[in-house]
Design an enzyme around this catalytic site. Sequence first.
Site, PDB file in Angstrom:
ATOM      1  N   CYS A  14      22.011  16.126  46.266  1.00 40.01           N
ATOM      2  CA  CYS A  14      20.912  16.997  46.153  1.00 40.01           C
ATOM      3  C   CYS A  14      21.065  18.320  46.843  1.00 40.01           C
ATOM      4  O   CYS A  14      21.990  18.374  47.662  1.00 40.01           O
ATOM      5  CB  CYS A  14      19.485  16.418  46.274  1.00 40.01           C
ATOM      6  N   CYS A  17      21.275  17.706  50.572  1.00 38.62           N
ATOM      7  CA  CYS A  17      22.552  17.123  50.950  1.00 38.62           C
ATOM      8  C   CYS A  17      23.559  18.271  51.313  1.00 38.62           C
ATOM      9  O   CYS A  17      24.168  18.542  52.421  1.00 38.62           O
ATOM     10  CB  CYS A  17      23.334  16.339  49.803  1.00 38.62           C
ATOM     11  N   ASP A 416      37.196  55.857  35.618  1.00 36.31           N
ATOM     12  CA  ASP A 416      38.476  56.601  35.782  1.00 36.31           C
ATOM     13  C   ASP A 416      39.097  56.929  34.496  1.00 36.31           C
ATOM     14  O   ASP A 416      38.610  56.242  33.535  1.00 36.31           O
ATOM     15  CB  ASP A 416      39.443  55.674  36.837  1.00 36.31           C
ATOM     16  N   ASP A 597      41.622  51.146  37.385  1.00 35.53           N
ATOM     17  CA  ASP A 597      43.017  50.468  37.260  1.00 35.53           C
ATOM     18  C   ASP A 597      43.233  49.410  38.522  1.00 35.53           C
ATOM     19  O   ASP A 597      44.252  48.663  38.394  1.00 35.53           O
ATOM     20  CB  ASP A 597      44.317  51.317  36.918  1.00 35.53           C
ATOM     21  N   ASP A 601      42.854  53.522  42.369  1.00 37.16           N
ATOM     22  CA  ASP A 601      41.373  53.474  42.666  1.00 37.16           C
ATOM     23  C   ASP A 601      40.785  52.288  43.602  1.00 37.16           C
ATOM     24  O   ASP A 601      39.412  52.234  43.641  1.00 37.16           O
ATOM     25  CB  ASP A 601      40.540  53.263  41.201  1.00 37.16           C
TER      26      ASP A 601
END
Length: 702
Positions: A14, A17, A416, A597, A601
């Site tokens: 749960c 835990c 771009d 790309d 960039d």
Amino acid sequence: MTRTVHLKVSGMTCAACQSHVQRALDDTPGVEQAAVHLMTGDATISFDPSTANEAALIHAIEETGYEAEIAQPDAAVVEEDSGPAVKAIVSLAIGAIAMWLSMQFMEVRAVQFALLIATLITMAWAGRKIYIGAFRAAIHGSSDMNTLVALGTGAALLYSAAVTFAPSFFHSHGIHGEVYYEAAILILAFVLTGKALEARAKVQTTAALRKLIDLQSPTARVVRDGVESNVEVAQLRTGETLVVRPGERIPVDGEMLDGSTFVDESMLTGEPLPVEKRQGDRVIGGTVNSTGSFRYRATTLGEASVLARIVRLMREAQSTRAPMERLADKISAIFVPSVLVLAALTFAAWIWTGAGFTRAATTAVAVLIIACPCAMGLAVPAAVMVATGRGAEVGLLIKGGEALEKLESVNTVVLDKTGTLTEGKPRVTSATISDDHLRLAAALETRSEHPLALAVVEFASSRGLKIPSAQEGRAEAGRGVEGLVDDHRVLVGNGAFLEQQGIPANGAAIAVAVDGRLSGSLAVTDPLRSTSRAAVEKLRALHQEVILLSGDRRATAEAIAAEVGISRIVAEVLPEGKTQEIARLKGEGRIVAMVGDGINDAPALALADVGIAMGSGTDIAMEAGDVTLLRPDLRGVAQAIVLSRAAWRVMRQNLVWALVYNVIAIPAAALGYLNPIIASAAMALSSVSVVTNSLRLKRVEL
């Protein structure tokens, strides 16, 4: 240097835990970052190896009462286990029989003793892990779902055993002692039923990742000393020649040596149509050869392969924690102790009102059972896992819950040009330069991987020129390159680059200067992707402002923008200018997604709120952004935004349900409107409903 390790954690049931393990790791010296995942039962930890090590991390987890080990990289994320289902079915059957016997023969002592034995056997066999978990939590000074179930069923058992062994004591105090063996059995049965349904749903949430793992071919047909033989993939060596026949799965990444074929890459990139492959083309391990036979050279093996990298990033994505989970963490940290106090107060309140010990005890047990915080711990990670899996099916690699949450808020998409809106494969269409100077320019451009440089090299090769080696070279990002070739000083770049060196270039796209004098120019075109206009239209339909950000000349950028329908353009900017523009947009309060790309960039991708890297399926810059498009189709950006919005809705629905469930159910149980059996069924249903709601994301239209 920071190291990262993945641990498999056993025993978490749960949110409480998960919270215990998370806190233990956070408090361990040397741990820089830890993410504990309830759905997959694992932990990803970044730590300083000079201060901590794997053994210390495992010990920290074990100190909280759970077990841990180093995760195997090729193991399934969530293993299918029929154990809970079998135990649930058997427990339900025993519980049904116990209920019938209790209704028919409640006062018969022999039946009571038989039910006591049946209850003990059921608890020892079916509920063994629950009681062991509760005991471990207790000796480590914590509490979790197991604590609540163990206390609830244990109270029912002890009270019933007391009635069975000492009925006269209850009669002498005016109490009509009733046994609740069937309640203890059915509580366990419903809890186990919930676990079984939850386990089945968890397997479904990781189906996409499981499919990726299963793509790895176990064997390959290799040519050694002119003889073909089947060997295990693990025994292959880089550079070996492999043979693939029609209908077979390509075992590892490589480069085609001969033949031609069509390859189905849909399982990796989401590309629906087979892709044509010829000599010199790259092929990806895990994809399927559709038509012709071919030979190819193995280039990338093991963890460096495209499939292995995708699987690794998918694992990391499905193991990361979304910011929204912090709310569940804060609540879970105090939830179970608060429930224990509330159950004690409920018992005391019913005793005070004169309702009697039996009614007070059963009401307190109902409070313990109904309040298990299972649904809260599953609310967000279940949605993240299904959403990232759904993304992978269509070629979107979304790196976890944080990326999903940020994508949902994006309102500005910056694109771009080269390799994003266009194919990124420029071609030289005309040239005014001598072959001798062209070969010098091509020699210098072989040192660069820029698309324009590759176009120049390809053009020189197409004219049958022998390209020499450059003696030295220096590149200036976004402008050009200069160096020494055959003892000639050569410059290749845009007009501004040459003019900076005092050489008039007349605004040429690519100009070449040899020994300080302009020697010619080349005209280049980069075809627009066929899907770019549709992609921009879809982004606009999602109420995104689309901006073109390019280092190209303004006239070229404007022509491309007009073709795809973009009105806002920022052109003639260097890589640092792109980051400045992203920073400026963020300064305006915009939530920015940058699409590029993933190589040139990278700084802008990193600075944006969400970085989206275009991939080609073979040369994938998967590390560059928060999202990678595994196929070069800009429509994937819109798909990612649609998926993130759907995932965000499901996360909120799950959290609201988990919270509202407890807000309504706990008072109802405390006021006596829910008996323990109904409470256990409702608790199990809450977890199943959260995971089932998350599975709806598998059907999201993208």
